[in-house]
Design an enzyme around this catalytic site. Structure first.
Site, PDB file in Angstrom:
ATOM      1  N   LYS A  54    -110.889   6.867  37.874  1.00 32.76           N
ATOM      2  CA  LYS A  54    -110.404   6.638  39.236  1.00 32.76           C
ATOM      3  C   LYS A  54    -109.327   7.656  39.620  1.00 32.76           C
ATOM      4  O   LYS A  54    -109.235   8.062  40.777  1.00 32.76           O
ATOM      5  CB  LYS A  54    -109.897   5.198  39.387  1.00 32.76           C
TER       6      LYS A  54
ATOM      7  N   GLY B 208    -123.422   0.405  45.625  1.00 29.33           N
ATOM      8  CA  GLY B 208    -122.871  -0.773  44.934  1.00 29.33           C
ATOM      9  C   GLY B 208    -122.771  -1.963  45.872  1.00 29.33           C
ATOM     10  O   GLY B 208    -121.844  -2.773  45.789  1.00 29.33           O
TER      11      GLY B 208
ATOM     12  N   ASP C  51    -128.112  -0.318  45.645  1.00 21.26           N
ATOM     13  CA  ASP C  51    -127.504  -0.692  44.367  1.00 21.26           C
ATOM     14  C   ASP C  51    -128.459  -0.225  43.274  1.00 21.26           C
ATOM     15  O   ASP C  51    -129.610   0.149  43.555  1.00 21.26           O
ATOM     16  CB  ASP C  51    -127.272  -2.198  44.274  1.00 21.26           C
TER      17      ASP C  51
ATOM     18  N   TYR D 162    -111.690   3.363  32.933  1.00 24.80           N
ATOM     19  CA  TYR D 162    -111.718   3.032  34.372  1.00 24.80           C
ATOM     20  C   TYR D 162    -110.619   3.798  35.110  1.00 24.80           C
ATOM     21  O   TYR D 162    -110.856   4.465  36.119  1.00 24.80           O
ATOM     22  CB  TYR D 162    -111.520   1.525  34.513  1.00 24.80           C
TER      23      TYR D 162
HETATM   24  C1  AKB Z   1    -110.229  -4.670  37.675  1.00 22.13           C
HETATM   25  O1  AKB Z   1    -109.560  -5.624  37.255  1.00 22.13           O
HETATM   26  O2  AKB Z   1    -110.765  -3.837  36.953  1.00 22.13           O
HETATM   27  C2  AKB Z   1    -110.334  -4.495  39.182  1.00 22.13           C
HETATM   28  C3  AKB Z   1    -109.274  -3.604  39.707  1.00 22.13           C
HETATM   29  C4  AKB Z   1    -107.878  -4.051  39.776  1.00 22.13           C
HETATM   30  O3  AKB Z   1    -109.554  -2.502  40.070  1.00 22.13           O
HETATM   31  N1  AKB Z   1    -110.289  -5.756  39.829  1.00 22.13           N
END
Ligand code: AKB
Length: 317
Positions: free
Chosen positions: A146, A8, A34, A142
């Site tokens: 994570k 990335g 990337d 997300y």
């Molecule tokens: C997002 O807003 O998704 C990123 C983060 C805070 O991980 N900048």
């Protein structure tokens, strides 16, 4: 001999990290990768290869064939883009991260760095002075991917001895490469719109406070963590870091001191839902204690420096 792979590498963090790593280790010690070709050749003239981290064989081959010793795994789909395409976010952030962790472990990588995020927190997490170890039950794809990267990293460290490290990044403010579809990106957008158009429509509410930091401190922190002795690290990716917190109204007020006729309207959208479940402020004391996290830029200094540099980039200095 060190040979560092950056996944990335064309993103917001990667494109600036490469310059620092090339200066420190020499450009022949860095391999940028990337999923797409760079639009312009990087100024450091560092070698570049295409790498799709969702393909486990490609990840293993690139590590083996290039004698990679250390990895910065930055390939990631951020929060807002992840809500638009959760399948892709899972593929890149979960499958891709698993591929990198597993290859790093089985191919004997010295250090693997994986940034985590405040996106691991969710509605059940306390909002203020949030410690590293707390409730991490996010509601975005997300965040889910994570949290799984954090847990996988601990698993591979405890079970196979992999030296994997990371920080939970807050919103990062920078002027060189635009961030790619996160929730905190309004902060960067606001600077560009202030300087270019003197007006901005903000997709978060005026009072939505989030932790943030300026890019030079984000990079300095990652390198400090990279250099820290393994014995001083208590966590793998679960180190909260941030320099300050602000909301859109406060950022607007500070930018207006530099751009007098700047105006902002608020039209909150789905990103407000994401942001309101993230912490307002973080407890960063463990990062300070374990590996010396100490950001330099204050909120005011960040805003002044951004204005100067955005004006330069837009040729309006
Ligand atoms: C997002 O807003 O998704 C990123 C983060 C805070 O991980 N900048």
């Amino acid at each position: 001999m060190v040979k560092i792979l950056i996944t990335g590498s064309l993103g917001q963090i990667g494109s600036e990290l490469v310059t620092i790593l090339a200066k420190r280790f020499g450009k022949s010690s860095i391999l940028m990768t990337d999923v797409k070709e760079p639009a312009v050749k990087n100024s450091e003239d560092v070698e570049f290869s295409i790498l799709d981290v969702t393909n486990a064989d490609s990840v293993r081959s690139i590590v083996r064939e290039n004698g990679i010793t250390d990895i910065f795994h930055l390939a990631s789909i951020l929060s807002a883009a992840g809500e638009k395409n959760p399948q892709k976010a899972f593929a890149v952030n979960s499958t891709g991260t698993f591929n990198v962790i597993d290859a790093a472990s089985s191919l004997g990588i010295n250090r693997l760095i994986i940034p985590s995020t405040i996106g691991v927190f969710g509605p059940e997490t306390p909002r203020d002075n949030v410690p590293d170890i707390t409730i991490t039950r996010p509601t975005t794809m997300y965040g889910i991917t994570k949290v799984s990267a954090e847990l996988l990293s601990s698993y591979y460290h405890d079970r196979f001895g992999l030296d994997v490290r990371g920080v939970r990044y807050p919103g990062i403010i920078s002027y060189l490469t635009p961030p790619s579809a996160g929730t905190t990106d309004y902060a960067v957008d606001m600077f560009y719109h202030a300087v270019k158009h003197q007006e901005y429509t903000c997709y978060l509410s005026p009072e939505t406070t989030l932790p943030m930091m300026y890019m030079p401190d984000a990079l300095k922190s990652l390198l400090r963590l990279f250099d820290a002795p393994a014995s001083s690290l208590k966590h793998r990716l679960e180190y909260n870091i941030s320099s300050f917190s602000f909301n859109p109204q406060e950022l607007y007020g500070e930018i207006k001191r530099h751009v007098l006729d700047f105006r902002v309207r608020y039209e909150p959208d789905f990103r407000e839902e994401i942001a309101k479940n993230w912490p307002r402020t973080l407890d960063t004391s463990e990062a300070a204690k374990d590996w010396g996290f100490s950001p330099e830029y204050s909120f005011k200094e960040t805003v002044s420096d951004m204005i100067v540099n955005v004006r330069k980039i837009l040729d309006l200095a």
